[in-house]
Structure formats: structure tokens, C-alpha cells
Design an enzyme around this catalytic site. Structure first.
Site, PDB file in Angstrom:
ATOM      1  N   LYS A  22       0.850  -1.209   0.000  1.00  0.00           N
ATOM      2  CA  LYS A  22       0.000   0.000   0.000  1.00  0.00           C
ATOM      3  C   LYS A  22       0.879   1.251   0.000  1.00  0.00           C
ATOM      4  CE  LYS A  22      -1.824   1.715   4.058  1.00  0.00           C
ATOM      5  NZ  LYS A  22      -1.607   3.149   4.281  1.00  0.00           N
ATOM      6  N   ASN A  23       1.873   1.273   0.884  1.00  0.00           N
ATOM      7  CA  ASN A  23       2.641   2.503   1.084  1.00  0.00           C
ATOM      8  C   ASN A  23       3.703   2.746   0.024  1.00  0.00           C
ATOM      9  OD1 ASN A  23       1.005   3.014   3.227  1.00  0.00           O
ATOM     10  ND2 ASN A  23       2.485   2.399   4.786  1.00  0.00           N
ATOM     11  N   CYS A 116      -5.188   7.778   9.218  1.00  0.00           N
ATOM     12  CA  CYS A 116      -5.469   7.119  10.499  1.00  0.00           C
ATOM     13  C   CYS A 116      -5.274   8.098  11.654  1.00  0.00           C
ATOM     14  CB  CYS A 116      -4.528   5.939  10.682  1.00  0.00           C
ATOM     15  SG  CYS A 116      -4.943   4.572   9.589  1.00  0.00           S
ATOM     16  N   ARG A 121      -0.591  14.301  12.995  1.00  0.00           N
ATOM     17  CA  ARG A 121      -0.246  14.214  11.560  1.00  0.00           C
ATOM     18  C   ARG A 121       0.021  15.609  10.941  1.00  0.00           C
ATOM     19  NH1 ARG A 121      -2.004   9.007   9.869  1.00  0.00           N
ATOM     20  NH2 ARG A 121      -0.180   8.973   8.522  1.00  0.00           N
ATOM     21  N   ASP A 305       4.002   0.535  12.170  1.00  0.00           N
ATOM     22  CA  ASP A 305       2.765  -0.050  11.632  1.00  0.00           C
ATOM     23  C   ASP A 305       2.532  -1.468  12.123  1.00  0.00           C
ATOM     24  OD1 ASP A 305       3.030   1.554   8.357  1.00  0.00           O
ATOM     25  OD2 ASP A 305       2.463   2.284  10.344  1.00  0.00           O
ATOM     26  N   ARG A 398      -8.722  -0.689   4.130  1.00  0.00           N
ATOM     27  CA  ARG A 398      -7.899   0.387   3.549  1.00  0.00           C
ATOM     28  C   ARG A 398      -6.522  -0.149   3.155  1.00  0.00           C
ATOM     29  NH1 ARG A 398      -7.069   5.505   6.850  1.00  0.00           N
ATOM     30  NH2 ARG A 398      -5.835   5.844   4.969  1.00  0.00           N
TER      31      ARG A 398
HETATM   32  C1  EPZ Z   1       3.818   7.041   6.403  1.00  0.00           C
HETATM   33  O1  EPZ Z   1       3.021   8.024   7.035  1.00  0.00           O
HETATM   34  C2  EPZ Z   1       2.920   5.823   6.253  1.00  0.00           C
HETATM   35  N1  EPZ Z   1       1.755   6.138   5.436  1.00  0.00           N
HETATM   36  C3  EPZ Z   1       2.462   5.350   7.642  1.00  0.00           C
HETATM   37  O2  EPZ Z   1       1.705   4.149   7.453  1.00  0.00           O
HETATM   38  C4  EPZ Z   1       3.695   5.025   8.480  1.00  0.00           C
HETATM   39  O3  EPZ Z   1       3.287   4.666   9.786  1.00  0.00           O
HETATM   40  C5  EPZ Z   1       4.599   6.263   8.556  1.00  0.00           C
HETATM   41  O4  EPZ Z   1       4.953   6.690   7.216  1.00  0.00           O
HETATM   42  C6  EPZ Z   1       5.885   5.978   9.312  1.00  0.00           C
HETATM   43  O5  EPZ Z   1       6.585   4.943   8.691  1.00  0.00           O
HETATM   44  C7  EPZ Z   1       1.862   6.106   4.088  1.00  0.00           C
HETATM   45  O6  EPZ Z   1       2.922   5.861   3.546  1.00  0.00           O
HETATM   46  C8  EPZ Z   1       0.622   6.405   3.304  1.00  0.00           C
HETATM   47  P1  EPZ Z   1       5.813  10.390   8.635  1.00  0.00           P
HETATM   48  P2  EPZ Z   1       3.551   9.567   7.119  1.00  0.00           P
HETATM   49  O7  EPZ Z   1       5.669  11.679   7.908  1.00  0.00           O
HETATM   50  O8  EPZ Z   1       4.271   9.913   5.882  1.00  0.00           O
HETATM   51  C9  EPZ Z   1       5.930  13.604  12.104  1.00  0.00           C
HETATM   52  C10 EPZ Z   1      -0.157   2.726   7.664  1.00  0.00           C
HETATM   53  O9  EPZ Z   1      -0.676   2.160   8.647  1.00  0.00           O
HETATM   54  N2  EPZ Z   1       5.764  14.648  11.064  1.00  0.00           N
HETATM   55  O10 EPZ Z   1       7.049   9.581   8.438  1.00  0.00           O
HETATM   56  O11 EPZ Z   1       2.399  10.407   7.543  1.00  0.00           O
HETATM   57  C11 EPZ Z   1       4.661  12.804  12.295  1.00  0.00           C
HETATM   58  O12 EPZ Z   1       3.758  13.479  13.153  1.00  0.00           O
HETATM   59  C12 EPZ Z   1       0.298   4.172   7.784  1.00  0.00           C
HETATM   60  O13 EPZ Z   1       0.060   2.175   6.551  1.00  0.00           O
HETATM   61  C13 EPZ Z   1       5.858  15.986  11.440  1.00  0.00           C
HETATM   62  O14 EPZ Z   1       6.074  16.316  12.596  1.00  0.00           O
HETATM   63  O15 EPZ Z   1       4.566   9.443   8.329  1.00  0.00           O
HETATM   64  C14 EPZ Z   1       5.165  11.520  12.889  1.00  0.00           C
HETATM   65  O16 EPZ Z   1       5.322  11.708  14.283  1.00  0.00           O
HETATM   66  C15 EPZ Z   1       0.019   4.774   9.153  1.00  0.00           C
HETATM   67  N3  EPZ Z   1       5.688  16.949  10.474  1.00  0.00           N
HETATM   68  C16 EPZ Z   1       6.543  11.358  12.245  1.00  0.00           C
HETATM   69  O17 EPZ Z   1       6.879  12.638  11.688  1.00  0.00           O
HETATM   70  C17 EPZ Z   1       5.432  16.607   9.167  1.00  0.00           C
HETATM   71  O18 EPZ Z   1       5.314  17.532   8.326  1.00  0.00           O
HETATM   72  C18 EPZ Z   1       6.573  10.324  11.134  1.00  0.00           C
HETATM   73  O19 EPZ Z   1       5.595  10.687  10.200  1.00  0.00           O
HETATM   74  C19 EPZ Z   1       5.329  15.244   8.815  1.00  0.00           C
HETATM   75  C20 EPZ Z   1       5.508  14.273   9.780  1.00  0.00           C
END
Ligand code: EPZ
Length: 417
Positions: A22-23, A116, A121, A305, A398
């Protein structure tokens, strides 16, 4: 809402093919907007989030259709139209359309993306980075408007290795004027897959899979054929399902090279594992052992995840374990539902869960509130005694093509109602 009915306590036997990731699929589908051509994706998972992304691509002028088990995306004509609200706000990965549309059309209106409910986020890292690339933003209550008179390459230092922010920067950089370097970039396999696809289309990207990624902007990208890699989180979910229920299974196409941290934890729980060229053999222990402490981390650490499915396994095992969530600030939402199944879990400051294994949970009617928490409740139901009904199947759909079909292939008595 749809529910999943599980008759627990039956050891798993058999083999199952692991679906496409998915990701990896979602950012690659968004990236196809950057190609003035036709793309053919094999191995794309038939999941709700991919259907949402298809809807978004069509709303932007792409021709999107299944051709047998492959997905065609023709991006000859793309225009920044208004995208269906429910598709944008329903999933986080609509955010990657930001970088793709800026690269293709130079502007985009985007409702605040959903996803989610596992934390706030925020999108500050995305915005800060794109502003450095000559993008201007205007924000309303839930609307984001972004535009550029021409994307410029930049040197970007990410405060944290955000997967989504790294993807958006790459998508904005591939057609930008000049070179972009991302420091503290995410190194997840999904980033590697995205860069591999873009390079096949004619991009010049180096360093994917490391903390420093360099993108040399090019003039144009052409459509291409590409295979979506297998889903390491789905493979990990089914690995934990086998540990919870007992038995032995073969996970065909499991991307074992991307699962080192998960396999290390599974071995500590007592699993017998054999990695082959085509997948992963799993032999569950009679009783799952405890682990001193598992901490979620960015790749190649233990993936956030799989934190909830791991909790479900530990809750039905023996001894005391600790699980620390270090990526998202609200990712223990499944705990109250596991408590209804007899689990003994105490959560401190939303960061640390103290688990005391009960050797066998009891079936109950429980409710999923998000994707991986829902998968964890299915894992718990497989190992529990009696019947479990998991409400909120739509969340699980999803990310899992057909979790009931897959687990039935492994001998589980599970069906959707
Ligand atoms: C991706 O989400 C994945 N989703 C998530 O999978 C996965 O858990 C996550 O990466 C971490 O590996 C998809 O790829 C669609 P991040 P993403 O930006 O990109 C903080 C699933 O179950 N952050 O790496 O949203 C954020 O709050 C989903 O398949 C900021 O602070 O994750 C978090 O604490 C859930 N500011 C950390 O970084 C920002 O602008 C990691 O988030 C962006 C993120």
C-alpha cells in the site's frame, strides 16, 4: 460498517501470497501524474486507499483502469481540477499529490488530508521544504493552496526523517530547475520503490534508501511499466497472526530483506523462521515468550505499523513485555479493545505499553478505529478462545486486499459479515 467474525484457537497451516505494498503503491500512483504518458503497474494492491487514489487521479484528468491484474494510468492530460473531498480527507497519502501536481501543473488546491487517527499528523515539514523550492502557500480552515512560478532545486535538512515529506520533496524535485539534496531523508523501502519507478521514467535520483538523497531535475518524464513490491507490513501482520494462533505457514513473496527488525523480534518470541528466495516459513512456538522491550523506530528499526499487531501477540503470550511507540503520539488506541478480550496492558503517557501475557485471550465483540489497530484485533481473535467479532472492517480494508480470504488460505475460520 462491516464486521469480521473469527472462530479463534485454530492453529494456522498453509501458504498465502503477500499483496503489493500500500505505502509503495500510493506515492507511485501520485508520481505517475508527472509523466506525460501511459504507465502500467503490476502487483498493485486492490485496497480501498488505491481506489481512492484512482478517483483522485481521474478527477485530475488521468485515464485510470484495470487491465486484468495490472493497472493502467494514462497521464497525457492532467489539469489541476477540484478533487473529491472524501477521497482527499479520507487518506494521508493524498498529500503526495501536492508535490506531484506542483511538478506537473504548478498549482494545487488540497483539502487537509486525512488518514489514520494515530496522532496529529502535521504537515509542517512538507510546507517548509516546498517553500524552499519556490512554492507559495495559502491556508484556509481546511484548505491548502499551493503554487509556484517554477520549482527550484534546494538543499533541504529534514528535522525528522518523515516518509511523506521525503516523498513530496522528491516529487517536486524531479522536474525542478537544478539539483535538490535531502538530508535526514526517510530510508524506508517505499522511498526506494518510488525512486526506482521515477528513475525508470527518466528521473535522475541517487541515494534512495540512505539518509541523503540527491535529485537532478530533468525536463520530462515518460510513462513506464513498473512492478509494485510486496507489502512488508502485511507480511509482518500474517507472521504475527501465526504466532498468535499457532501452527506453521509460508508467506510467499514476503520481502524478508526489508523485515530484519521484525524477524528479530519474532525469533525472540520463540518463532522458528526460514527465509527462502521466494518467501518466509514461519513455525510458531507452543507459547509465545515475552520480550524485554521493543521500541518502534524509523527504518530499518521496528516499524510503527506493526506495533499494534505485536501488542496483540504479546497479550496472548506469557510473561511481561514492554512496547515503546516512538513515531506517533497516539498509537495505542487499540488497547481498550484488547482489554475487552482479557488482555493485561497498561499504557503510560501514550508512549509506553506494559504487557502481561495471559497465555490465552477470550473472544469478544470489539471495534477497530484505524487500520493497523483493526489488523491487531484480527490477530488477537485468531489466538483467542471462542468467537471474536471485529466491527469497523472498512478501516482494515484500507490496507489489506482481503484479510479474510488470506487468513482462510492459512486455515483460519474467519469471514466477513
Ligand atoms: C507514512 O506516514 C505511512 N503512510 C504510515 O503508514 C507510516 O506509519 C509512517 O509513514 C511511518 O513509517 C503512508 O505511507 C501512506 P511520517 P507519514 O511523515 O508519511 C511527524 C499505515 O498504517 N511529522 O514519516 O504520515 C509525524 O507526526 C500508515 O500504513 C511531522 O512532525 O509518516 C510523525 O510523528 C500509518 N511533520 C513522524 O513525523 C510533518 O510535516 C513520522 O511521520 C510530517 C511528519
Amino acid at each position: 460498517m462491516g464486521a469480521i467474525h473469527i472462530h479463534g484457537g485454530i492453529p494456522l497451516q498453509g501458504q498465502v501470497m503477500i499483496q503489493g505494498s500500500k505505502n509503495a503503491a500510493l506515492p507511485i500512483l501520485a508520481a505517475s501524474i508527472l509523466t506525460k504518458g501511459s504507465n502500467l503497474f503490476s502487483g498493485c494492491p486492490r485496497i480501498a486507499d488505491v481506489e481512492q487514489m484512482q478517483m483522485l487521479l481521474r478527477s485530475l484528468g488521468c485515464v485510470v483502469r484495470w487491465e486484468g491484474d495490472k493497472m493502467r494510468v494514462d497521464a497525457h492530460r492532467v489539469c489541476s481540477g477540484s478533487m473529491p473531498r472524501e477521497a482527499v480527507t479520507g487518506m494521508r497519502s493524498s498529500l503526495t499529490l501536492l508535490g506531484a501536481m506542483l511538478g506537473r501543473c504548478g498549482q494545487i488546491f488540497l483539502e487537509q488530508p486525512g488518514g489514520c487517527v494515530i496522532g496529529s499528523r502535521p504537515i509542517n515539514l512538507h510546507i517548509d521544504a516546498l517553500e524552499k523550492m519556490n512554492v507559495k502557500f495559502a491556508r484556509g480552515d481546511s484548505i491548502l493552496y499551493a503554487c509556484t512560478e517554477g520549482l527550484k532545486g534546494a538543499e533541504i535538512h529534514l528535522a525528522c526523517p518523515s516518509v511523506g515529506a521525503t516523498e513530496n520533496i522528491i516529487l517536486a524535485a524531479v522536474l525542478a530547475d537544478g539539483c535538490t539534496v535531502i538530508h535526514n531523508a526517510a530510508a524506508e523501502p517505499e522511498i526506494v520503490a518510488l525512486c526506482a519507478y521515477l528513475n525508470v521514467c527518466g528521473a535522475h535520483i541517487e541515494g534512495a534508501g540512505t539518509a541523503c538523497i540527491r535529485i537532478e531535475g530533468v525536463k520530462e518524464l515518460t510513462g513506464s511499466a513498473f512492478e509494485i513490491p510486496a507489502d512488508r507490513i502485511v507480511a509482518g501482520t500474517y507472521l504475527f497472526a501465526c504466532l498468535a494462533a499457532g501452527g506453521s505457514v509460508f508467506l510467499e513473496r514476503a520481502p524478508v530483506k526489508e523485515m530484519k527488525a521484525v524477524l528479530e523480534v519474532a525469533r525472540a518470541l520463540g518463532a522458528g523462521l526460514q527465509c527462502t528466495g521466494t518467501g518466509l516459513y514461519v513455525q510458531a512456538p507452543n507459547t509465545v515468550k515475552s520480550v524485554p522491550c521493543v521500541r518502534t523506530a524509523v527504518y530499518p528499526g521496528f516499524p510503527t505499523d506493526l506495533q499494534s499487531p505485536l501488542l496483540a501477540v504479546l497479550a496472548g503470550g506469557m510473561g511481561k513485555s514492554i512496547v515503546e511507540e516512538r513515531i506517533f503520539e497516539d498509537r495505542f488506541r487499540v488497547v481498550p479493545e484488547l482489554l475487552r478480550m482479557g488482555a493485561k496492558i497498561r499504557v503510560e503517557e501514550d508512549k509506553t505499553a506494559y504487557v502481561e501475557g495471559q497465555e490465552c485471550l477470550r473472544g469478544a465483540r470489539v471495534t477497530a478505529g484505524e487500520l493497523r489497530g483493526g489488523a491487531a484485533l484480527v490477530v488477537a481473535g485468531l489466538g483467542a478462545s471462542g468467537e471474536t467479532i471485529v466491527e469497523g472492517k472498512k478501516y482494515i480494508d484500507r490496507g489489506y486486499e482481503n484479510i479474510c480470504r488470506d487468513l482462510r488460505e492459512l486455515g483460519a475460520r474467519i469471514y466477513s459479515v
